[in-house]
Write an enzyme that holds these catalytic residues in place. Structure first.
Site, PDB file in Angstrom:
ATOM      1  N   SER A  52       0.825  -1.218   0.000  1.00 35.54           N
ATOM      2  CA  SER A  52       0.000   0.000   0.000  1.00 35.54           C
ATOM      3  C   SER A  52       0.855   1.263   0.000  1.00 35.54           C
ATOM      4  CB  SER A  52      -0.902   0.005   1.239  1.00 35.54           C
ATOM      5  OG  SER A  52      -1.707  -1.148   1.259  1.00 35.54           O
TER       6      SER A  52
HETATM    7  N1  SAM Z   1       0.318  -5.701   4.234  1.00 40.97           N
HETATM    8  C1  SAM Z   1       0.941  -5.880   2.952  1.00 40.97           C
HETATM    9  C2  SAM Z   1       2.288  -5.217   2.861  1.00 40.97           C
HETATM   10  O1  SAM Z   1       2.733  -4.625   3.851  1.00 40.97           O
HETATM   11  O2  SAM Z   1       2.905  -5.324   1.794  1.00 40.97           O
HETATM   12  C3  SAM Z   1       0.069  -5.469   1.792  1.00 40.97           C
HETATM   13  C4  SAM Z   1      -1.004  -6.403   1.592  1.00 40.97           C
HETATM   14  S1  SAM Z   1      -1.814  -6.449   0.047  1.00 40.97           S
HETATM   15  C5  SAM Z   1      -2.595  -4.890  -0.054  1.00 40.97           C
HETATM   16  C6  SAM Z   1      -3.117  -7.575   0.531  1.00 40.97           C
HETATM   17  C7  SAM Z   1      -2.638  -8.983   0.787  1.00 40.97           C
HETATM   18  O3  SAM Z   1      -3.717  -9.728   1.360  1.00 40.97           O
HETATM   19  C8  SAM Z   1      -2.214  -9.735  -0.468  1.00 40.97           C
HETATM   20  O4  SAM Z   1      -0.908 -10.213  -0.306  1.00 40.97           O
HETATM   21  C9  SAM Z   1      -3.223 -10.881  -0.552  1.00 40.97           C
HETATM   22  O5  SAM Z   1      -2.710 -12.069  -1.126  1.00 40.97           O
HETATM   23  C10 SAM Z   1      -3.606 -11.053   0.911  1.00 40.97           C
HETATM   24  N2  SAM Z   1      -4.880 -11.729   1.175  1.00 40.97           N
HETATM   25  C11 SAM Z   1      -6.065 -11.618   0.509  1.00 40.97           C
HETATM   26  N3  SAM Z   1      -6.993 -12.399   1.093  1.00 40.97           N
HETATM   27  C12 SAM Z   1      -6.394 -13.014   2.152  1.00 40.97           C
HETATM   28  C13 SAM Z   1      -6.830 -13.933   3.158  1.00 40.97           C
HETATM   29  N4  SAM Z   1      -8.084 -14.408   3.219  1.00 40.97           N
HETATM   30  N5  SAM Z   1      -5.936 -14.334   4.095  1.00 40.97           N
HETATM   31  C14 SAM Z   1      -4.647 -13.889   4.077  1.00 40.97           C
HETATM   32  N6  SAM Z   1      -4.178 -13.030   3.145  1.00 40.97           N
HETATM   33  C15 SAM Z   1      -5.045 -12.584   2.203  1.00 40.97           C
END
Ligand code: SAM
Length: 209
Positions: A52
């Site tokens: 983000s």
């Molecule tokens: N926090 C992260 C960072 O610091 O880079 C950014 C996260 S990105 C916006 C959202 C993440 O959520 C993705 O890597 C995606 O694969 C993960 N995601 C989506 N659904 C999920 C779930 N049910 N459980 C765990 N991770 C999930």
């Protein structure tokens, strides 16, 4: 970047400002995008996912009010950058567990955390909409992907007095960053800013595809 985030009002709390100063964001983006690491927009980390924008992360962490020594669960490890900031805030007196559904991104995040000295952050592969029972109850839960609502298992695993933050809404339409505090009598929800996140895919999130 930190000075601008302070000037624009995204960063306010000295401990959060210090965490931003200490975590090297360029170590959490793919090598080809390093030169953009300190610009204020999201960057691709592969597999259709993003790290983000710094201003959004600042707003998320300021609104969650994470304290030293707390137990924090992050849903959506991605690059591991958010998890490193959480580690700075809780310190080794606390605990940070981050769940990622995509194994390749979990490895990317884990390796970035290891290289930058945050190897004590636990990265788990799984569906974060179901939470992580072994660490419950959590003082803080941070969801970093767009959810239709606060997933019920996560609310169950939040301690009374704890806070959970998530982008709530539809991934094609408006999403709003919301923080809920769990009281004896229910949730007190505060809405912050409109935002745009990738979908939370899982049992209590959106369906894949
Ligand atoms: N926090 C992260 C960072 O610091 O880079 C950014 C996260 S990105 C916006 C959202 C993440 O959520 C993705 O890597 C995606 O694969 C993960 N995601 C989506 N659904 C999920 C779930 N049910 N459980 C765990 N991770 C999930």
């Amino acid at each position: 970047m930190v000075e601008e985030l302070v000037r624009w009002g995204y960063l306010r709390t000295p401990r959060v400002i210090e965490a931003f100063r200490r975590v090297p964001r360029e170590e959490f983006v793919p090598p080809s995008l390093r030169r953009y690491a300190y610009e204020d927009h999201p960057l691709s980390i592969g597999l259709g996912q993003t790290i983000s924008a710094p201003s959004m992360i600042a707003l998320m962490l300021e609104s969650l009010e994470v304290e030293r020594g707390q137990r924090v669960l992050e849903v959506g490890t991605g690059s591991g950058y958010n998890a490193a900031l959480l580690a700075e805030l809780v310190t080794r007196e606390g605990r940070v567990v981050s769940i990622e559904r995509l194994p390749r991104l979990a490895s990317f995040g884990r390796e970035n955390l290891r290289r930058t000295g945050y190897d004590w952050v636990e990265v788990v592969v799984g569906d974060g909409t179901c939470g992580y029972e072994p660490g419950a109850p959590w003082d803080r839960i941070l969801i970093t992907a767009c959810s239709p609502g606060f997933p019920p298992p996560l609310l169950d695993q939040l301690r009374v007095g704890g806070r959970i933050g998530a982008p709530i809404g539809h991934f094609y339409h408006t999403q709003v960053w919301k923080v809920a505090e769990k009281g004896e009598e229910g949730l007190r929800v505060q809405s912050f800013t409109p935002c745009s996140f990738v979908p939370l895919v899982g049992k209590y999130g959106w369906r894949e595809g």
